[in-house]
Design an enzyme around this catalytic site. Structure first.
Site, PDB file in Angstrom:
ATOM      1  N   ASP A 687     -12.724 117.466   8.807  1.00  0.00           N
ATOM      2  CA  ASP A 687     -12.082 117.267   7.510  1.00  0.00           C
ATOM      3  C   ASP A 687     -12.801 118.075   6.420  1.00  0.00           C
ATOM      4  O   ASP A 687     -12.174 118.675   5.551  1.00  0.00           O
ATOM      5  CB  ASP A 687     -12.118 115.764   7.190  1.00  0.00           C
ATOM      6  CG  ASP A 687     -11.178 115.425   6.062  1.00  0.00           C
ATOM      7  OD1 ASP A 687      -9.982 115.781   6.185  1.00  0.00           O
ATOM      8  OD2 ASP A 687     -11.636 114.842   5.057  1.00  0.00           O
ATOM      9  N   LYS A 691     -11.622 121.339   3.845  1.00  0.00           N
ATOM     10  CA  LYS A 691     -11.869 121.480   2.398  1.00  0.00           C
ATOM     11  C   LYS A 691     -12.596 122.782   2.108  1.00  0.00           C
ATOM     12  O   LYS A 691     -12.302 123.466   1.126  1.00  0.00           O
ATOM     13  CB  LYS A 691     -12.699 120.304   1.888  1.00  0.00           C
ATOM     14  CG  LYS A 691     -11.989 118.962   2.001  1.00  0.00           C
ATOM     15  CD  LYS A 691     -12.862 117.867   1.427  1.00  0.00           C
ATOM     16  CE  LYS A 691     -12.277 116.497   1.764  1.00  0.00           C
ATOM     17  NZ  LYS A 691     -13.161 115.411   1.327  1.00  0.00           N
TER      18      LYS A 691
END
Ligand code: ASP
Ligand code: MG
Length: 833
Positions: A687, A691
């Site tokens: 995750d 980003k």
């Protein structure tokens, strides 16, 4: 007594001179008792402050009856029309004066004179223009007498004045020209006594030797302005049956509005293009002297009407004052070689002029070999013949391509004094017309820059006028039409915040019109109630695709599609939405961190004008992506970004630094809801890698997921069940505790650091020194450290809560507001203030 009606008016003992005020009442304004009540009241009000001078038209329809009766008389059969004229005036005398004896006598006298005249016409079997003017004079002469008598009966000192006593004209019967100097002298010589309210016949004049003339149909307005100018009135009021000058023809534009003020030139220009409120000659005498002209509605006397004055007195915003159109226009295009000596345009125009064809607009491109003119349809036959005769030789020599005629066209004129001082008006008009598919056949802008006119086909004129009007006059409320995919934790909170700001039913700025979650969707043009959206959604059919389709075909603008899901389906629809002009606000990282064709298509759609907002995909509501985009746009170069991009990892390591065992810290984070239900998603680093990819790309670094070197936070992989994971977790404790001890020994701090430079990207545990901005992190905070050419010595640091539904939803909300604001002002379409 001869001085009374001159100049600024008579003197009140010891006071200022009392100004004259000319009040003109048109045909419909003088017909009937109710109208006379209004006249009576207006006159009484004016008497408080000025000397009112009334100008009246014939009773409604009477001039037409007189034209008819004169024609019939020439043919010998006029009795029934004559009777109708007599009946109408006898009724008026009864209704307005209660059959006052004096006026009945005058009426009889006039009717006898008219009868004699008509018999004379019948006798010679012909009615000359001069005689016709005499016949027409009875309309105004009768109405002035009857209205004066009516006002007298009501207690006003009114007296009829036949304007042939005052207005001196030449002998052009039917359309006489006024001699202003002689007229002013006459008005001075033959003034009415002080204290008398003159009721002057409109439309009429006389030659110096006393033969009756008329000033042209509708000429009573002109009479009022002649008197206004001659008496140096403080104002001329034209009382008619409309509210004033409108921004467009209300039969075409339903929300056309009355203009409170307009300049003389603008009014002239609009009347030229068919927006006829007053007789076009009315403006000139007043404009020269700067006397204001006020247009009022006798049917609605409380309305303020339109005030016409010098450009400086116009109290209106925006470059455009009105939009008018003329139908029944033909476009003539002529091209070819017409000899070296004279241009085609010069020859064509003089031929048309000689044939009396009314040319509305001319446009010629750089070559002198082709020209395009718009003529009124009524003059088309004459125009064609004139062109054929003028260019006969060329046509036979075969050097002319011939005349191309396009009938069924219309001219639209956009008028405004201020257009000359404002660039971009033409661009805006043509942009709008392009948007609604209207093809422009010819364009002209007057050298005064007071109007921009263009020719369109008759079929398009309504669209053209409405679209132009909407752009310049309709207050843009711009209710954003919001379509939300995925009211999960963030989406729900977004709806709650939206409801807090707008109220349950939305506002004129923001309205939720569509909602989808899983296999449910609801779409409602009137808006979805923000207090009970979940019931509506439960009852709804359809799915995400139905929501996307609704947004694509939605009739209102601007549309904003909000993606609060974490799934790939909505992302797959972004390109379609953007291409259709729907703004996309996304909190979903998938589309922005992916690679390949889909991603390229998304960026292309964005470059081509698609409006895409995704600030919350990194650092939730923290402003990170936008500042990066700003750095780039202003020419900075980002060299390196590093930081704590995960609130979960941040919290866990903050606990570890306080002495908590790693596995216990993960349990705590889980219990507090900081982790995903499956904590491995947080600990694997994937995750965070997404980003980092989004951040890097925003910073102008071309990064892909595969390029990020990720070292997971925990040693246990992602195989097996969640239970097995929890069991295996303490196996990482010792390694992490050792790293923590080392960090403490060095006076630093252990963090899960993500970093991207121009060369490499990595995610892993690292010890940073106490001065590092990431050392100031605590709890679930995110920290971003941005180093650029400008932010070199001291990097740009953004720190704050980087997760949680409340701040994320607020970030989504901010993006929605930005999308709406930017939809309100797309390039080149700035609404005027
Ligand atoms: N009565 C005349 C006409 O009908 C003049 C006017 O009404 O202004 O043309
Ligand atoms: Mg200009």
């Amino acid at each position: 007594m001869s001085e009374e009606v001159k100049g600024a008016g008579s003197e009140v003992p010891g006071g200022d001179p009392v100004p004259r005020r000319v009040l003109k009442f048109g045909g419909t304004s003088v017909t009937g008792g109710a109208r006379l009540d209004v006249i009576d009241q207006v006159v009484r009000e004016r008497l408080q402050a000025c000397v009112p001078v009334l100008v009246v038209s014939a009773f409604g329809g009477v001039t037409n009856l007189l034209v008819r009766v004169a024609g019939e008389a020439a043919l010998g059969a006029f009795v029934s029309t004559q009777e109708e004229i007599e009946r109408r005036h006898r009724e008026a005398v009864l209704e307005l004066t209660g059959d006052a004896r004096e006026v009945v006598a005058i009426l009889n006298e006039h009717l006898t004179e008219l009868d004699r005249l008509l018999r004379g016409i019948a006798l010679v079997g012909e009615c000359s223009p001069r005689t016709l003017d005499h016949v027409l004079s009875f309309g105004e002469r009768l109405s002035a007498e009857i209205i004066a008598a009516g006002l007298y009966v009501r207690g006003l000192p009114a007296q009829a004045v036949d304007a042939s006593e005052w207005i001196v004209t030449d002998g052009r019967y039917g359309e006489a020209e006024v001699d202003m100097i002689a007229t002013e002298a006459r008005i001075r010589e033959r003034a009415v006594p002080d204290g008398v309210v003159a009721v002057v016949t409109g439309f009429l004049g006389a030659t110096p030797s006393g033969t009756r003339t008329t000033l042209g149909r509708g000429g009573s307005d002109y009479t009022a302005s002649i008197l206004g100018a001659a008496m140096n009135a403080d104002e001329v009021e034209i009382w008619t049956d409309v509210d004033g000058v409108m921004t467009a023809d209300p039969r075409i534009v339903s929300d056309a509005r009355t203009l409170p003020s307009i300049s003389y030139d603008e009014l002239l220009e609009l009347s030229h293009w068919g927006a006829r409120v007053v007789h076009p000659k009315t403006v000139r005498p007043l404009r020269e002297r700067g006397i204001p002209l006020v247009i009022r509605n006798t049917m609605a006397p409380s309305r303020p009407g339109t005030r016409v004055g010098r450009a400086e007195t116009v109290d209106e915003n925006g470059p455009v004052r009105g939009i008018a159109s003329v139908d029944n226009v033909a476009l003539l295009q002529l091209s070819g070689w017409a000899g070296a000596n004279r241009s085609i345009a010069a020859r064509l125009l003089s031929a048309l002029d000689a044939a009396g064809a009314k040319v509305l607009l001319v446009s010629q491109a750089s070559s002198e070999r082709s020209v395009c003119v718009a003529v009124h349809g009524d003059s088309l036959v004459a125009a064609k013949a004139a062109v054929a005769a003028e260019f006969d030789m060329e046509r036979r020599a075969g050097v002319l391509d011939g005349l191309v005629i396009e009938e069924a066209c219309s001219v639209v004129a956009v008028v405004g004094d201020a257009m000359k001082a404002r660039p971009g008006v033409a661009g805006r008009i043509f942009g709008i017309l392009g948007d609604c598919g209207v093809n422009i056949r010819a364009i002209a802008q007057g050298s005064s820059e007071l109007n921009i006119s263009f020719v369109v086909t008759r079929r398009d004129v309504g669209t053209a006028v409405r679209a132009t009007h909407a752009s310049f006059f309709t207050p843009q409320t711009l209710t954003a039409q919001i379509f939300l995919a995925g009211p999960g934790r963030v989406g729900k909170e977004f709806l709650r915040q939206l409801g807090d700001v707008t109220g349950a039913s939305g506002s004129d700025k923001l309205k939720l019109v569509g909602l989808a979650r899983g296999s449910r969707a609801v779409v409602r043009a009137k808006g979805i109630d923000l207090a009970r959206w979940s019931e509506d959604l439960e009852a709804g059919g359809g799915d995400l695709e139905a929501l996307v389709e609704a947004a694509l075909g939605w009739p209102h603008r601007p549309r904003i599609f909000v993606d609060c899901t974490a799934s790939p389906e909505p992302a797959a629809a972004y390109v379609r939405l953007l291409r259709a002009g729907v703004a996309v606000v996304s909190a979903n990282k998938i589309a922005f961190s992916s690679s390949g064709e889909g991603y390229e298509a998304l960026r292309r759609a964005q470059r081509e004008g698609g409006r895409l907002y995704y600030e919350t995909t990194v650092g939730a509501g923290l402003p990170v992506l936008r500042p990066l985009a700003d750095l780039l746009a202003t020419g900075d170069r980002v060299e390196r970004i590093e930081g704590i991009l995960s609130g979960t990892a941040g919290f866990i390591l903050d606990e570890v630094m306080k002495g908590v065992a790693f596995s216990d810290a993960v349990r705590q984070a889980h219990a507090l809801g900081y982790t995903e239900p499956d904590p491995r998603l947080d600990l694997s680093g994937t995750d965070i890698a997404r980003k980092l990819v989004i951040l890097a790309r925003e910073a102008g670094i071309d990064l892909h997921m595969a390029d990020v070197d990720v070292t997971p936070l925990s040693d246990c992989g992602t195989d097996g069940s969640v239970e097995e994971f929890w069991e295996a977790l303490p196996s990482s404790d010792a390694r992490i505790a050792a790293l923590r001890d080392e960090a403490l020994a060095r006076g630093g701090r252990l963090i899960y650091l993500a970093r991207v430079t121009r060369e490499a990207a990595s995610i892993g545990l690292e010890i940073v020194a106490a001065e590092h901005p990431c050392s100031a992190q605590s709890g679930p905070q995110n920290v971003f450290v941005i180093e650029s050419r400008r932010y070199k010595e001291s990097p740009l640091v953004v720190r704050g809560p980087g997760a949680g539904p409340e701040v994320t939803a607020a970030g989504v909300f901010a993006d929605v507001l930005r999308a709406r604001a930017e939809a309100a002002e797309p390039p080149g379409r700035k609404p005027d203030t």
